[in-house]
Design a protein around this motif. Sequence first.
Motif, PDB file in Angstrom:
ATOM      1  N   CYS A  74       0.814  -1.219   0.000  1.00 52.05           N
ATOM      2  CA  CYS A  74       0.000   0.000   0.000  1.00 52.05           C
ATOM      3  C   CYS A  74       0.845   1.265   0.000  1.00 52.05           C
ATOM      4  CB  CYS A  74      -0.918   0.036   1.222  1.00 52.05           C
ATOM      5  SG  CYS A  74      -2.325  -1.093   1.111  1.00 52.05           S
ATOM      6  N   GLN A 125      -6.062   7.444  -3.029  1.00 53.08           N
ATOM      7  CA  GLN A 125      -6.059   6.245  -2.197  1.00 53.08           C
ATOM      8  C   GLN A 125      -6.790   5.066  -2.831  1.00 53.08           C
ATOM      9  OE1 GLN A 125      -8.650   5.497   1.459  1.00 53.08           O
ATOM     10  NE2 GLN A 125      -6.711   6.120   2.357  1.00 53.08           N
ATOM     11  N   VAL A 153      -1.368   6.440  -1.111  1.00 54.11           N
ATOM     12  CA  VAL A 153      -2.396   5.840  -0.250  1.00 54.11           C
ATOM     13  C   VAL A 153      -2.783   6.783   0.896  1.00 54.11           C
ATOM     14  CG1 VAL A 153      -1.068   4.586   1.540  1.00 54.11           C
ATOM     15  CG2 VAL A 153      -3.146   3.565   0.568  1.00 54.11           C
TER      16      VAL A 153
END
Length: 318
Positions: free
Chosen positions: A150, A166, A160
Amino acid sequence: MMPAIAGRRHRLHFVIGWFLLLASPSLSLAQADGEDGPDYSRKGADSCFACHDDQATLAVFRTPHAVPTDSRTPFGHDQLQCEACHGPGGEHAARVRRGQERPGVIAFGEGATGTVAEQNAYCIDCHASDTGLGWHGTAHDDDTITCAGCHTSHAASDPVLETSTQAEVCFDCHQQQRTQSLKPFAHVVDEGKMDCGSCHSVHDTTFDAMLVRQTLNQTCHECHAETRGPHLWEHAPVAEDCSTCHEPHGSNHPGMLTMRGPMLCQSCHSQAGHPSLAQDSDSLPSGIASQYLLGQNCMNCHGQVHGSNHPSGSKLMR
Ligand code: HEC
Ligand code: HEC
Ligand code: HEC
Ligand code: HEC
Ligand code: HEC
Ligand code: HEC
Ligand code: HEC
Ligand code: HEC
Ligand code: HEC
Ligand code: HEC
C-alpha cells in the motif's frame, strides 16, 4: 523473525556507541560487520549512490523519512539510512566477481523475493505503534500483504495517504469494490471527496470488515446522523443493519439500494397487506384502481423509511 531483528539492531547501536566513544565523533554510520553480525555497508547511502542515483531512488529524500534532525527517521543521526528499510547491504554493495551473482537486499513489490514477514519487519520495527495491535489478525496482517503493498516510500507524497489517489491503490487488489464504485449510485470515493479510510481503518482496527466503528451502523452514523435512532417508530431493519437495503460501495439503483423500490420492500413485506404487485393501471380490477400501485414505489407513501418521530407515524408515512 522480529526478535532476531530487534536483537541485531541492539547490537548495532551498541557497536555504533563504541565507535562514537572510541573513534571519530563525526562518524555518522558505522560498519557493523562483526563475526556473526549483519553486514552493513561502509558508508550508508553513499555506498548505494555509486550504483543507485536515479531520480526515482533519490525521491526518498523528499519524504518524512529523510529528516536528518529527527533521530527516529532512517536518515536521522545514527540511523542506517537506506539499510534501515532494505536491510544489511554490505555484500550487495561490494564488488562482485565476474559471473558471480550479486547478493540481494530486502526488496519490495513485484521483484521481491523475501517473504512478507521479512519485508515488513524493518517497517514494523519502527512503526509498531502506528500499525497498532489491530494489525495482527486482520485480513491485512503481515502474513498476507506487505506495508509496501500500500505504501510508496520513494515518492514525495504517498498515494495511499491522499484522498484523491487512495482508492486506486486499494483497487489494485480489490477489483470488486472498483466495479461497484463505478456504478451510477455510489459514495464519492472515485471523485476524491471521501476515501476508503472514511469507513475502513486498514491497519488499526479489530472490528468486522476493518470498519472504523464497532458496528456497521455506527460507521454510517458518523456521517448520516439523521438515520440514527431511537425513533418513536423504529423500522426494524434500519436499526439492525443499513446494508440490508444499501450497498455501501455502490449500486445500479438510486439511493445505492440493493434492489429496486417495491421489490426491496416486498422482499420482507407480504403483498397481502395491500395490493402491491407492479401491474400497469389498465390491468387493475376496477374499484381498487390502486393508489398503492400507481406510484410504483412504496416510498411515495411510506416516506419515513428510516423511522418516524411523528406521533401518528407508526406506518412510517410521516
Ligand atoms: C556496485 C553497484 C551497487 C551498489 C553499490 C548497490 N547496488 Fe543495489 N543493485 C545493484 C544492481 C546491479 C541491482 C540489480 C540486481 C538484479 O537485478 O539482480 C541492484 C538492485 C537493488 C535493489 C532492487 C532489488 C530488486 O530485486 O529489484 C535494491 C532495493 C537495492 N539494489 C538497494 C541497494 C542499497 C540499499 C544499496 C546500498 C546499501 C545498494 N543497493 C548498493 C547494484 C548496486
Ligand atoms: C528507522 C525507523 C523507520 C523505518 C525503518 C521506517 N519508518 Fe516510516 N517513519 C519513521 C518516522 C520517524 C516517520 C515520521 C513519523 C512522524 O512524523 O510522526 C515515518 C513516517 C512514515 C509514514 C507517514 C508518512 C507521511 O507522509 O506522513 C509512513 C506511511 C511510513 N513511515 C511507512 C513506512 C514503511 C512502509 C516502512 C518500511 C518500508 C517504514 N515506514 C520504515 C520511521 C521509520
Ligand atoms: C491496506 C493498505 C495498507 C497497508 C497494507 C499498510 N498501510 Fe499504513 N496506511 C494506510 C492508510 C490508508 C493510511 C492512512 C491512515 C489510515 O487510514 O489509517 C496509513 C497510514 C500509515 C502511517 C501514518 C500514520 C499516521 O497516523 O500518520 C504509517 C506510519 C503507516 N501507515 C505504516 C504502515 C506500516 C508499517 C505497514 C505495514 C506493517 C502499513 N502501514 C501497512 C494503508 C495501509
Ligand atoms: C522508508 C524505507 C526506505 C528507505 C529509507 C529507502 N527505501 Fe528504497 N524502497 C523502499 C520501498 C518500500 C521500495 C518499493 C518501491 C516504493 O515504495 O517506492 C523501495 C525500492 C527501492 C529500489 C527499487 C526500485 C525499483 O525499481 O523497484 C531501490 C533501488 C531502492 N529502493 C534503493 C534505495 C536507496 C539507495 C535508498 C537510500 C538512498 C533507499 N532505497 C531508501 C523503502 C525504502
Ligand atoms: C496488496 C493487496 C491489497 C491491497 C493494496 C489492499 N488490500 Fe485489502 N485485502 C487484501 C487481502 C488479501 C484481503 C483478505 C482477503 C479478502 O478479503 O479479499 C483484504 C481484505 C480487505 C478487507 C476485508 C477485511 C475483512 O475483515 O473482511 C477490507 C475492508 C480491505 N481489504 C480494505 C482495503 C483498503 C481500504 C485498501 C486500501 C487502503 C486495501 N484493502 C488495499 C489485499 C489488499
Ligand atoms: C461508506 C462506507 C464505506 C466506504 C467509503 C468503503 N467501504 Fe468497504 N465496506 C463497508 C462496509 C459497511 C463493509 C461491510 C460489508 C458490506 O456490507 O459490504 C465493507 C466491506 C469491504 C470489504 C470486504 C468485502 C467482503 O465481501 O468481505 C472490502 C474488501 C472493502 N470494503 C473495500 C473497500 C475499498 C477498497 C474502499 C474504497 C474504494 C471501501 N471499501 C470504501 C463500507 C465502506
Ligand atoms: C465519511 C462520511 C460518510 C460515511 C461514514 C457514510 N456516508 Fe453515506 N454519504 C456520504 C456523503 C458525503 C454522501 C453524499 C451526500 C449527498 O450527495 O448529498 C452520502 C450518500 C449516501 C447515500 C445516498 C446516495 C444517493 O445516491 O442518494 C446513502 C444511501 C448512503 N450514503 C448510505 C451510507 C451507508 C449505508 C453508510 C455506512 C455503511 C454510509 N453511507 C457511510 C458520506 C458518508
Ligand atoms: C429497509 C430498507 C432501508 C434500510 C435498512 C436503510 N435504508 Fe436508507 N434508504 C432506504 C430507501 C428506500 C431510501 C430512498 C432511496 C431513494 O433515493 O430512492 C433510503 C435513502 C437513504 C439515504 C439518502 C438520503 C435520504 O435520507 O433519502 C441515506 C443517506 C440513507 N438511506 C442512509 C441509511 C443508513 C445510514 C441506514 C442505516 C442506519 C439506512 N439508510 C438503512 C431504505 C433503507
Ligand atoms: C429486511 C426486511 C425488511 C425490509 C427490506 C423492509 N422492511 Fe418494513 N418492516 C420490517 C419489519 C421486521 C417491520 C416490523 C414489523 C412489525 O413490527 O410487525 C417493518 C415495518 C414496516 C412498516 C410498519 C408496519 C406496521 O405494521 O407498523 C412499514 C410501513 C414498512 N415496514 C414499510 C417498508 C417499506 C416501505 C420498505 C421498503 C422501502 C420496507 N418496509 C422494507 C422489515 C423490512
Ligand atoms: C398510496 C399510498 C401507499 C403506498 C404506495 C403503499 N402503502 Fe403501505 N400503507 C398505506 C396505508 C395508508 C397504510 C395503513 C393502512 C392501515 O392503517 O390500515 C399502509 C400500511 C402498510 C403496512 C402495514 C401493514 C398493513 O398491511 O397494514 C405495510 C407493511 C405497508 N404498508 C407496506 C407497503 C409496501 C411494501 C408498499 C410498496 C409495495 C406500500 N406499502 C405502498 C399506504 C400506502
